[in-house]
Motif scaffolding. Structure first.
Motif, PDB file in Angstrom:
ATOM      1  N   VAL A   2      13.376  -1.361  34.356  1.00  0.00           N
ATOM      2  CA  VAL A   2      13.606  -0.121  35.115  1.00  0.00           C
ATOM      3  C   VAL A   2      13.383  -0.345  36.621  1.00  0.00           C
ATOM      4  CG1 VAL A   2      12.931   2.283  35.452  1.00  0.00           C
ATOM      5  CG2 VAL A   2      12.947   1.307  33.144  1.00  0.00           C
ATOM      6  N   THR A   3      12.172  -0.798  36.953  1.00  0.00           N
ATOM      7  CA  THR A   3      11.808  -0.883  38.371  1.00  0.00           C
ATOM      8  C   THR A   3      12.722  -1.839  39.144  1.00  0.00           C
ATOM      9  OG1 THR A   3       9.527  -0.513  37.697  1.00  0.00           O
ATOM     10  CG2 THR A   3       9.888  -1.243  39.974  1.00  0.00           C
TER      11      THR A   3
ATOM     12  N   ALA B 280      11.810   7.393  29.124  1.00  0.00           N
ATOM     13  CA  ALA B 280      12.715   6.892  28.088  1.00  0.00           C
ATOM     14  C   ALA B 280      12.293   5.491  27.653  1.00  0.00           C
ATOM     15  CB  ALA B 280      14.143   6.871  28.618  1.00  0.00           C
ATOM     16  N   ALA B 281      11.946   4.683  28.641  1.00  0.00           N
ATOM     17  CA  ALA B 281      11.537   3.312  28.319  1.00  0.00           C
ATOM     18  C   ALA B 281      10.263   3.316  27.489  1.00  0.00           C
ATOM     19  CB  ALA B 281      11.322   2.534  29.605  1.00  0.00           C
ATOM     20  N   GLU B 282       9.333   4.221  27.868  1.00  0.00           N
ATOM     21  CA  GLU B 282       8.075   4.316  27.099  1.00  0.00           C
ATOM     22  C   GLU B 282       8.341   4.742  25.672  1.00  0.00           C
ATOM     23  OE1 GLU B 282       4.199   5.821  28.744  1.00  0.00           O
ATOM     24  OE2 GLU B 282       5.460   6.092  30.520  1.00  0.00           O
TER      25      GLU B 282
ATOM     26  N   ALA C 287       8.475   0.321  25.493  1.00  0.00           N
ATOM     27  CA  ALA C 287       8.336  -0.710  26.536  1.00  0.00           C
ATOM     28  C   ALA C 287       6.953  -0.653  27.166  1.00  0.00           C
ATOM     29  CB  ALA C 287       9.406  -0.493  27.602  1.00  0.00           C
ATOM     30  N   GLY C 288       6.341  -1.823  27.318  1.00  0.00           N
ATOM     31  CA  GLY C 288       5.047  -1.901  27.991  1.00  0.00           C
ATOM     32  C   GLY C 288       5.255  -1.938  29.501  1.00  0.00           C
ATOM     33  N   LEU C 289       4.157  -2.142  30.225  1.00  0.00           N
ATOM     34  CA  LEU C 289       4.225  -2.101  31.695  1.00  0.00           C
ATOM     35  C   LEU C 289       5.188  -3.146  32.244  1.00  0.00           C
ATOM     36  CD1 LEU C 289       3.138  -1.046  34.437  1.00  0.00           C
ATOM     37  CD2 LEU C 289       1.387  -2.808  34.307  1.00  0.00           C
ATOM     38  N   LEU C 290       5.041  -4.402  31.792  1.00  0.00           N
ATOM     39  CA  LEU C 290       5.866  -5.479  32.328  1.00  0.00           C
ATOM     40  C   LEU C 290       7.339  -5.250  32.021  1.00  0.00           C
ATOM     41  CD1 LEU C 290       3.688  -8.657  31.679  1.00  0.00           C
ATOM     42  CD2 LEU C 290       4.165  -7.533  33.854  1.00  0.00           C
ATOM     43  N   ARG C 291       7.629  -4.772  30.792  1.00  0.00           N
ATOM     44  CA  ARG C 291       9.037  -4.540  30.426  1.00  0.00           C
ATOM     45  C   ARG C 291       9.600  -3.350  31.196  1.00  0.00           C
ATOM     46  NH1 ARG C 291      10.611  -5.224  24.275  1.00  0.00           N
ATOM     47  NH2 ARG C 291      12.623  -5.224  25.295  1.00  0.00           N
TER      48      ARG C 291
END
Lengths: 315, 466
Positions: A229-230, A214-216, A220-224
């Motif tokens: 999320v993480t 969903a974030a992708e 959203a990039g890796l950092l976001r």
């Protein structure tokens, strides 16, 4: 629903009527009789705990108000506390311990998390790398310390050899009061980060993949993804490990004891627990050692309480 | 609060209260110690009654790794048993004979042997733990025939308030240990070690000039050993660590300053001590046995360690007097008698110690046997005898010498007076560790400030100890 534990029962809406004392006693008797076998099984463990864990703790509290001279034990009130507060090493040990804790949190808390995130992102050789990361934990601490002592040696150590090869300025590492503690923290982080990394990794793998998808989709990039999320999804584990890390690092003993002999250059690696060890085993002053142990217990309990309160406020 | 939680808390409180009461009961005075007299012969000065069966346990039996010493121990026990068939000696081995942390725990738990090994400096700790019997009445010319020849300064270390608690096993005076091979390679005379700090500094500079990681001089600066060596070096210059009454620091003097300044100059001005510091026992021995260190301050038994454990050669090591030569730190080890031992156990213990450790020509002084068994003969340790016993010991040692005695001639010839460690030594050493490690690890170290800080800290520590 007798099988449901007391913890799982719903609290009644109003104040519960106070049962009569006689029926309360009957209930207690009944519960004890019903669980007699379980209590019997527990008894062995309880006795072991009582003798090897709780009894020494109680003795420590008692001894912190006593002094033994020429075989006579006397009650000295707060004299032992006064004695440790008079010791110039007391404040230095606390400063060093807090510095170690701070550095260990920056390094020992962040590094395993970053490593776990990286491992989690890998597609190949994940299992192999997991073992590799955990290997230092399996090494005996003394072996790891000897390794780092060689790494840190200012004359022929690995680190300075590499720095010299790269034409970079070398460091005195454990041989300087300004770098000794950082060197100890680096070694301690390397020795202990495997366990934390695996815990983080387990938490990361519990995060549903849909959230990342969903974030992708939202761009959203890796950092976001990590930020939104993480971190929120692993906050509980992070919080727990942070608390454990604070409690553990404030009780640091093995690494400075083995790497620098305890005190380090100009006392720069003297920690509170090492000071307790010195009182007890170098100076045969159990009263002061117990008093300092008690101070440490109060400080750690206070920190844990403060942390718990802050966590609740944040919730 | 629900009932289950109330129940759990009540049980926990009861348990804690019970434990606290138990702990208080266990820690009440008088519940831990033995009373001492458990029957047997009541006349302390009378010899051991041969009709009384007595068993003593004793530690510091040589470990199996020291085959020759262990065999000698067994032979001596057998010979002793022929003299005293009523005495059973139960030995407990161990190496090293005392590990300070374990020793402290043993005292607390009262698990030491009936006759137990300790260092000279342990007596206060042992007496505070009520761990030793007063043996003054038992030790006389009959039970220990060589008593009149034992150096009074050695016996003084085993006394408290005029009462005797132990008998010596070995002793040492510190001096300058040096590597004769490196002396020769550096163009120095190996038969004439330096006797002043100026001489040490010059020799260290020349040895360090050999290069290849060789250091001229080394010193400890961790685990309280920096303070220990500082004390030894200060004694050499005639200084004192504390005032006569032991209540104030007395090392912030020109002599005290010189000790630190010497170390600073060798480390930073001459670069003759190397960059690796924070050393502790046995680091200097390891360096010297691998020909990487020219000199350090130590005791004669370091040579035995370098040969037997680190596989060095006796020919390579020499010993000179403590630089300065005013006094040398005296140390050693002894046997004490566990509190609660019966008079017969004390008498049997004294008889065994006299047989094994205090009789010329017997036990540890049976040099002919040591030579046959491949053990070193000729080291200047122990040397607690004076007068006729010393002469007899020297003659016997010379007759069977297996190590190059001439290598220690400068040390023996100087005859520097011995001096014991200060009271509360470890607490003082801990503070001085910082000063010594300061000059060895900080190029910008301010000697005056380090010394002044150490002085005020030692004053604080001594004041709080009361």
């Amino acid at each position: 629903m007798a099988a449901i534990s007391a913890f799982a029962r719903r609290k009644p809406a109003g104040p519960a009527p106070d049962p009569a004392p006689a029926s309360r006693r009957a209930g207690l008797k009944q519960r004890v009789r019903r669980n007699l076998t379980a209590h019997g099984f527990l008894l062995g463990a309880l006795l072991c705990f009582a003798y090897f864990s709780w009894y020494p703790m109680v003795r420590e509290v008692v001894m912190s108000f006593q002094r033994t001279r020429r075989g006579r034990t006397t009650w000295v009130g707060l004299d032992n506390l006064d004695h440790i507060l008079q010791d110039p090493a007391f404040w230095q040990a606390w400063r060093n311990t807090l510095l170690f804790t701070l550095l260990a949190l920056v390094l020992g808390f962040a590094v395993p998390f970053v490593v776990a995130v990286l491992l989690n992102e890998l597609r190949h050789a994940k299992a192999y790398l997991r073992i590799l990361v955990y290997l230092p934990v399996m090494m005996p601490p003394v072996a790891s310390v000897l390794l780092f002592k060689y790494f840190y040696d200012p004359s022929y150590g690995l680190f300075n050899s590499v720095l010299r090869f790269l034409h970079l300025p070398t460091s005195a590492w454990l041989n300087s009061s300004s770098t000794a503690m950082v060197s100890v923290v680096v070694a301690a982080t390397w020795m202990n980060m495997g366990g934390a990394t695996l815990v983080y990794l387990a938490a990361l793998q519990g995060i549903p993949g849909e959230l990342y998808e969903a974030a992708e989709l939202d761009g959203a990039g890796l950092l976001r993804r990590i930020w939104h999320v993480t971190i929120p999804q692993t906050r509980l584990i992070l919080s727990l490990l942070l608390l454990l890390q604070i409690v553990a690092t404030m009780q640091v003993f093995v690494e400075p004891f083995l790497l620098t002999g305890g005190n380090g250059p100009q006392g720069s690696t003297t920690t509170v627990v090492y000071l307790i060890y010195q009182y007890a085993f170098n100076f045969n002053d159990y009263g002061s050692a117990s008093a300092l142990g008690l101070v440490m217990l109060i400080v750690l309990a206070g920190l844990s309480g403060l942390y718990a309160r802050l966590s609740r406020t944040a919730d | 609060m629900n009932r289950d939680r109330l129940l759990r808390r009540s049980v926990a409180l009861l348990a804690a209260a019970g434990l606290a009461l138990g702990a208080a009961a266990c820690s009440s005075p008088g519940s831990t110690g033995g009373s001492g007299d458990q029957g047997g012969s009541s006349d302390a000065s009378a010899p051991l009654d041969p009709g009384t069966k007595v068993t003593i346990s004793i530690d510091c039996q040589p470990p199996v790794t020291k085959a020759a010493e262990r065999k000698q121990w067994a032979d001596d026990v057998a010979a002793f048993s022929r003299l005293y068939p009523n005495v059973t000696v139960k030995a407990k081995d161990g190496f090293p004979c005392e590990e300070p942390a374990a020793f402290t725990a043993q005292l607390k738990g009262r698990t030491q042997t009936d006759v137990f090994y300790s260092y000279f400096t342990d007596l206060d700790q042992v007496l505070d733990a009520d761990g030793a019997e007063d043996i003054s009445a038992y030790v006389n010319e009959k039970s220990v025939p060589a008593l009149k020849d034992i150096d009074p300064s050695v016996l003084a270390t085993l006394k408290s308030e005029g009462r005797l608690y132990g008998l010596p096993y070995s002793n040492y005076k510190m001096g300058l240990l040096y590597n004769r091979k490196l002396f020769t390679r550096a163009g120095l005379d190996p038969d004439r070690p330096p006797t002043t700090w100026e001489g040490v500094r010059e020799a260290a500079r020349r040895i360090a000039a050999l290069g290849n990681g060789v250091n001229g001089y080394g010193d400890y600066s961790a685990t309280n050993q920096g303070g220990w060596h500082y004390t030894a070096e200060l004694y050499g210059l005639g200084g004192s660590m504390t005032t006569e009454d032991g209540k104030k620091a007395a090392f912030n003097t020109p002599e005290g300053r010189k000790v630190l300044q010497n170390l600073y100059d060798m480390r930073w001005t001459d670069n003759s001590m190397g960059a690796t510091q924070g050393l502790k026992w046995p680091d200097l021995m390891t360096q010297m046995s691998t020909d990487k260190l020219g000199m350090y301050v130590g005791a004669p038994d370091d040579i035995t360690y370098m040969v037997q454990t680190l596989k060095g050669n006796y020919e390579d090591y020499g010993m000179g007097p403590m630089p300065g030569g005013k006094a040398a730190l005296l140390g050693g080890n002894d046997y004490l008698f566990k509190k609660g031992s019966s008079p017969d156990q004390i008498k049997a213990g004294i008889a065994w110690i006299n047989f094994k450790f205090l009789t010329i020509g017997r036990g540890q002084f049976d040099y002919a046997r040591n030579k046959t068994d491949g053990l070193p003969v000729g080291l200047p340790q122990p040397f607690f005898f004076t007068g006729a016993s010393l002469e007899a010991d020297n003659r016997a040692k010379a007759a069977d010498a297996t190590v190059p005695v001439k290598n220690y001639a400068p040390y023996l010839a100087a005859s520097v007076p011995g001096r014991t460690e200060p009271a509360n030594a470890q607490q003082i050493y801990k503070v001085l560790d910082n000063a010594v490690s300061g000059v060895l690890t900080d190029r910008n170290a301010n000697v005056d400030k380090l010394l002044a800080d150490a002085e005020s800290q030692v004053d604080q520590v001594l004041a709080s100890l009361g």
